[in-house]
Structures are given as C-alpha cells and as structure tokens.
Write an enzyme that holds these catalytic residues in place. Structure first.
Site, PDB file in Angstrom:
ATOM      1  N   LYS A 162      -7.673   4.470   5.302  1.00 21.45           N
ATOM      2  CA  LYS A 162      -7.294   3.106   4.912  1.00 21.45           C
ATOM      3  C   LYS A 162      -5.787   2.902   5.117  1.00 21.45           C
ATOM      4  CE  LYS A 162      -8.826   3.679   0.665  1.00 21.45           C
ATOM      5  NZ  LYS A 162      -9.360   5.060   0.778  1.00 21.45           N
ATOM      6  N   ARG A 187     -11.911  -1.527  -6.605  1.00 22.39           N
ATOM      7  CA  ARG A 187     -12.458  -0.182  -6.582  1.00 22.39           C
ATOM      8  C   ARG A 187     -13.663  -0.030  -7.484  1.00 22.39           C
ATOM      9  NH1 ARG A 187      -8.183   3.270  -4.551  1.00 22.39           N
ATOM     10  NH2 ARG A 187      -9.067   5.328  -4.510  1.00 22.39           N
ATOM     11  N   ARG A 192      -3.066  16.421   4.787  1.00 21.31           N
ATOM     12  CA  ARG A 192      -2.206  15.219   4.758  1.00 21.31           C
ATOM     13  C   ARG A 192      -0.815  15.554   4.224  1.00 21.31           C
ATOM     14  NH1 ARG A 192      -4.154   9.859   1.796  1.00 21.31           N
ATOM     15  NH2 ARG A 192      -4.421  11.279   0.044  1.00 21.31           N
ATOM     16  N   ARG A 212       0.584  15.025  -1.620  1.00 21.24           N
ATOM     17  CA  ARG A 212       0.310  14.241  -2.821  1.00 21.24           C
ATOM     18  C   ARG A 212      -0.275  15.131  -3.906  1.00 21.24           C
ATOM     19  NH1 ARG A 212      -2.756   8.714  -1.173  1.00 21.24           N
ATOM     20  NH2 ARG A 212      -4.052   9.374  -2.936  1.00 21.24           N
ATOM     21  N   ARG A 249     -12.347  12.806  -6.862  1.00 22.84           N
ATOM     22  CA  ARG A 249     -12.117  11.463  -6.305  1.00 22.84           C
ATOM     23  C   ARG A 249     -13.329  11.003  -5.501  1.00 22.84           C
ATOM     24  NH1 ARG A 249      -6.887  12.771  -3.242  1.00 22.84           N
ATOM     25  NH2 ARG A 249      -7.059  10.661  -2.393  1.00 22.84           N
TER      26      ARG A 249
HETATM   27  P1  AP5 Z   1      -5.112   8.085   4.923  1.00 23.49           P
HETATM   28  O1  AP5 Z   1      -4.878   6.969   5.892  1.00 23.49           O
HETATM   29  O2  AP5 Z   1      -3.992   8.487   4.033  1.00 23.49           O
HETATM   30  O3  AP5 Z   1      -6.442   7.799   4.077  1.00 23.49           O
HETATM   31  P2  AP5 Z   1      -6.719   6.803   2.855  1.00 23.49           P
HETATM   32  O4  AP5 Z   1      -8.075   6.228   3.069  1.00 23.49           O
HETATM   33  O5  AP5 Z   1      -5.590   5.861   2.671  1.00 23.49           O
HETATM   34  O6  AP5 Z   1      -6.809   7.894   1.699  1.00 23.49           O
HETATM   35  P3  AP5 Z   1      -6.230   7.887   0.221  1.00 23.49           P
HETATM   36  O7  AP5 Z   1      -6.329   9.307  -0.271  1.00 23.49           O
HETATM   37  O8  AP5 Z   1      -4.897   7.227   0.141  1.00 23.49           O
HETATM   38  O9  AP5 Z   1      -7.299   7.018  -0.505  1.00 23.49           O
HETATM   39  P4  AP5 Z   1      -7.615   6.991  -1.991  1.00 23.49           P
HETATM   40  O10 AP5 Z   1      -8.477   5.808  -2.047  1.00 23.49           O
HETATM   41  O11 AP5 Z   1      -8.207   8.211  -2.562  1.00 23.49           O
HETATM   42  O12 AP5 Z   1      -6.187   6.961  -2.691  1.00 23.49           O
HETATM   43  P5  AP5 Z   1      -5.311   5.786  -3.304  1.00 23.49           P
HETATM   44  O13 AP5 Z   1      -3.906   6.055  -2.978  1.00 23.49           O
HETATM   45  O14 AP5 Z   1      -5.895   4.463  -2.988  1.00 23.49           O
HETATM   46  O15 AP5 Z   1      -5.615   9.335   5.790  1.00 23.49           O
HETATM   47  C1  AP5 Z   1      -5.894  10.595   5.204  1.00 23.49           C
HETATM   48  C2  AP5 Z   1      -5.464  11.728   6.157  1.00 23.49           C
HETATM   49  O16 AP5 Z   1      -6.292  11.697   7.335  1.00 23.49           O
HETATM   50  C3  AP5 Z   1      -4.019  11.571   6.670  1.00 23.49           C
HETATM   51  O17 AP5 Z   1      -3.443  12.850   6.774  1.00 23.49           O
HETATM   52  C4  AP5 Z   1      -4.176  10.924   8.063  1.00 23.49           C
HETATM   53  O18 AP5 Z   1      -3.114  11.289   8.945  1.00 23.49           O
HETATM   54  C5  AP5 Z   1      -5.517  11.483   8.523  1.00 23.49           C
HETATM   55  N1  AP5 Z   1      -6.280  10.522   9.355  1.00 23.49           N
HETATM   56  C6  AP5 Z   1      -6.387   9.175   9.173  1.00 23.49           C
HETATM   57  N2  AP5 Z   1      -7.208   8.632  10.112  1.00 23.49           N
HETATM   58  C7  AP5 Z   1      -7.628   9.665  10.888  1.00 23.49           C
HETATM   59  C8  AP5 Z   1      -8.522   9.752  12.022  1.00 23.49           C
HETATM   60  N3  AP5 Z   1      -9.137   8.655  12.521  1.00 23.49           N
HETATM   61  N4  AP5 Z   1      -8.739  10.985  12.555  1.00 23.49           N
HETATM   62  C9  AP5 Z   1      -8.128  12.098  12.041  1.00 23.49           C
HETATM   63  N5  AP5 Z   1      -7.286  12.075  10.980  1.00 23.49           N
HETATM   64  C10 AP5 Z   1      -7.046  10.874  10.400  1.00 23.49           C
HETATM   65  O19 AP5 Z   1      -5.555   6.022  -4.869  1.00 23.49           O
HETATM   66  C11 AP5 Z   1      -5.017   7.143  -5.526  1.00 23.49           C
HETATM   67  C12 AP5 Z   1      -5.330   7.076  -7.013  1.00 23.49           C
HETATM   68  O20 AP5 Z   1      -4.733   5.896  -7.578  1.00 23.49           O
HETATM   69  C13 AP5 Z   1      -6.832   6.939  -7.372  1.00 23.49           C
HETATM   70  O21 AP5 Z   1      -7.455   8.202  -7.426  1.00 23.49           O
HETATM   71  C14 AP5 Z   1      -6.747   6.252  -8.739  1.00 23.49           C
HETATM   72  O22 AP5 Z   1      -6.416   7.165  -9.736  1.00 23.49           O
HETATM   73  C15 AP5 Z   1      -5.578   5.301  -8.565  1.00 23.49           C
HETATM   74  N6  AP5 Z   1      -6.022   3.981  -8.076  1.00 23.49           N
HETATM   75  C16 AP5 Z   1      -5.767   3.425  -6.860  1.00 23.49           C
HETATM   76  N7  AP5 Z   1      -6.320   2.199  -6.761  1.00 23.49           N
HETATM   77  C17 AP5 Z   1      -6.932   1.961  -7.949  1.00 23.49           C
HETATM   78  C18 AP5 Z   1      -7.690   0.872  -8.475  1.00 23.49           C
HETATM   79  N8  AP5 Z   1      -7.927  -0.246  -7.745  1.00 23.49           N
HETATM   80  N9  AP5 Z   1      -8.177   0.978  -9.724  1.00 23.49           N
HETATM   81  C19 AP5 Z   1      -7.947   2.072 -10.477  1.00 23.49           C
HETATM   82  N10 AP5 Z   1      -7.248   3.145 -10.039  1.00 23.49           N
HETATM   83  C20 AP5 Z   1      -6.740   3.082  -8.794  1.00 23.49           C
HETATM   84 ZN    ZN Z   2      -4.199   5.511   1.096  1.00 19.59          ZN
END
Ligand code: AP5
Ligand code: ZN
Length: 215
Positions: free
Chosen positions: A13, A88, A127, A159, A170
């Site tokens: 994402k 979410r 990552r 992270r 997660r």
């Molecule tokens: P990346 O692009 O970083 O993936 P992502 O989908 O953004 O993954 P996240 O871990 O950020 O998602 P998440 O939903 O768990 O975390 P968030 O920060 O939202 O890519 C991942 C890796 O793969 C990278 O190394 C990249 O280079 C590689 N990659 C990407 N595309 C690729 C491809 N096509 N091929 C190969 N490699 C690739 O949330 C974190 C925490 O915040 C949650 O756990 C929760 O506690 C809290 N939180 C966030 N939002 C909410 C909400 N709305 N409500 C409540 N709590 C929330």
């Molecule tokens: Zn992300």
C-alpha cells in the site's frame, strides 16, 4: 477523486501510495505514519497508541476515527484524497461514509492489493524505512547505498512491528477485522483487485490504468 488503498500488512500500500501521489494531485493520508509520528513525538495520542501498535492490534476507534476524518475534512488537494490504512474495520468504513455524505462527496474507488500470507512475512522482515517513511526492501527494492536513504542519506531502520510474531498478529487482525471491508465495498461496485505479488512497477501500471477509468 477519492480513493482508498486496502490490503494486508506488507501488500505494498505504502509503496504504491508513494508512487501514485508523486504524480497525482491527491492528498495522501497514511494512518500508520500519522500514528508512528505521534509515537516518536511522545504526544498524548502516541503514548496511547504505542502499546496497540507494538502488539500488532488496531488502535481503538475512538483515537483513530476523529483524527483521520479531521484530515479528510481539511483535505485541500486539487484532486481529492488517497487513504492508506483507513478504514480498517466496518465501524471505520461507516464513519467515513457518514463524513463523506455530510461533505457531499463520493468515494470513487477502493484499490485492494492482494498478497498471500506466506509472502507477507518475507516482505516485512526485509523492509527498511527512512525516518520520513520512505520504503525499501533489502532484496526487492534496495537503496543505492546499503542501509542509507536515497534522498537524505540518513540511516534506514526496521519498524518495531516488523518482528515475525507481531507480523503474524497483524495478519490475524487483518483477516478478522479488515477483510470484511472487501465485501462491504464490493457490494457497492467500488472494489478493484490487484495482484500484489507482481513486481511493484507492474502493480503500479495496473493501478494507474484503473484510476484513469475512475475519473
Ligand atoms: P509496503 O509498501 O511498506 O507495504 P504496506 O502495505 O504499506 O505495509 P504496512 O506494513 O505499512 O501495512 P500495515 O497495514 O500493516 O501497517 P500500517 O502502517 O498501516 O511494502 C512492504 C515491503 O514489501 C517493503 O519492503 C516494500 O519495499 C516491499 N514491496 C512492496 N511492493 C512490492 C512488490 N510488488 N514486490 C516485492 N516487494 C514489494 O499500520 C501499522 C499499525 O498502525 C497497525 O498495526 C495498527 O496498530 C495501527 N493502525 C494503522 N491504521 C489504523 C487504523 N485505521 N485503525 C487502527 N489502527 C491503525
Ligand atoms: Zn504502509
């Protein structure tokens, strides 16, 4: 154009969101980054959110919904917003719908990036991120100089929630609480699916093609 990026942890994402908003005049609202910034600043919100994030759990709706809807209401980009990491769960989806209808605005599409669970652990354990949130992967998207951000040369870090145990939590939270949103948006004809296992360039090309049909 108001869009949501949906998908499991590590689906890409953030990677796609960064690429799209580099050229599309969309306000990029990244819930995880907003929360991580609050943790770094040790603000009231950060102190309350940290424990949940370290556990791989969702931060409670009372803390998140108001915060994100405030950003949606204040959004001033020429072309709308791209939400990453919100909604979410169904309650957050309903709250967003309520805010948008009050504003007299529509949601134009939900971009679902799909990646199987087995691949996620590999993605997230490799990552690395910069302090401003730029995303790399040691194998799939390495920085020009190992361990350093391409833009400002600062050290890349892992992270706190990218540990194998937390990654599995997660994923479980995603399947239980977030995945129901797929049906929620599919019923309304808003859902667009993308194969997130393809290389990032390919995913980007597919997403851009879809976005061009939504205008
Ligand atoms: P990346 O692009 O970083 O993936 P992502 O989908 O953004 O993954 P996240 O871990 O950020 O998602 P998440 O939903 O768990 O975390 P968030 O920060 O939202 O890519 C991942 C890796 O793969 C990278 O190394 C990249 O280079 C590689 N990659 C990407 N595309 C690729 C491809 N096509 N091929 C190969 N490699 C690739 O949330 C974190 C925490 O915040 C949650 O756990 C929760 O506690 C809290 N939180 C966030 N939002 C909410 C909400 N709305 N409500 C409540 N709590 C929330
Ligand atoms: Zn992300």
């Amino acid at each position: 154009l108001n869009l949501i990026l949906l998908g499991p942890p590590g689906a890409g994402k953030g990677t796609q969101g960064e690429r799209l908003t580099a050229s599309e005049p969309l306000e990029y609202i990244v819930t995880g980054e907003i929360l991580r910034a609050a943790v770094r600043e040790a603000s009231e919100l950060g102190l309350q959110a940290k424990g949940y994030m370290d556990e791989g759990q969702l931060v409670p709706d009372e803390l998140v919904i108001g915060l994100i809807l405030e950003r949606v209401r204040a959004e001033q980009a020429t072309d709308g917003f791209l939400l990453d990491g919100f909604p979410r769960n169904i309650a957050q989806g309903e709250a967003l719908d309520g805010a948008l209808s009050q504003l007299g605005r529509d949601l134009n599409g939900v971009l679902l990036i799909e990646v199987p669970d087995e691949e996620i652990v590999r993605r997230l354990s490799g990552r690395r991120v910069s302090s401003s949130g730029r995303i790399y992967h040691v194998e799939f998207d390495p920085p020009k100089v190992a361990g350093k951000d391409d833009v400002d040369g600062t050290d890349l870090i892992q992270r706190d929630d990218d540990k194998p145990d937390t990654i599995r939590k997660r994923l479980a939270v995603y399947h239980e609480q977030t995945a129901p949103l797929i049906g929620y948006y599919e019923e309304r004809g808003l859902l667009h699916r993308f194969d997130g296992t393809a290389p990032a360039d390919e995913v980007e090309a597919h997403v851009r093609k879809t976005i061009s049909t939504l205008r």
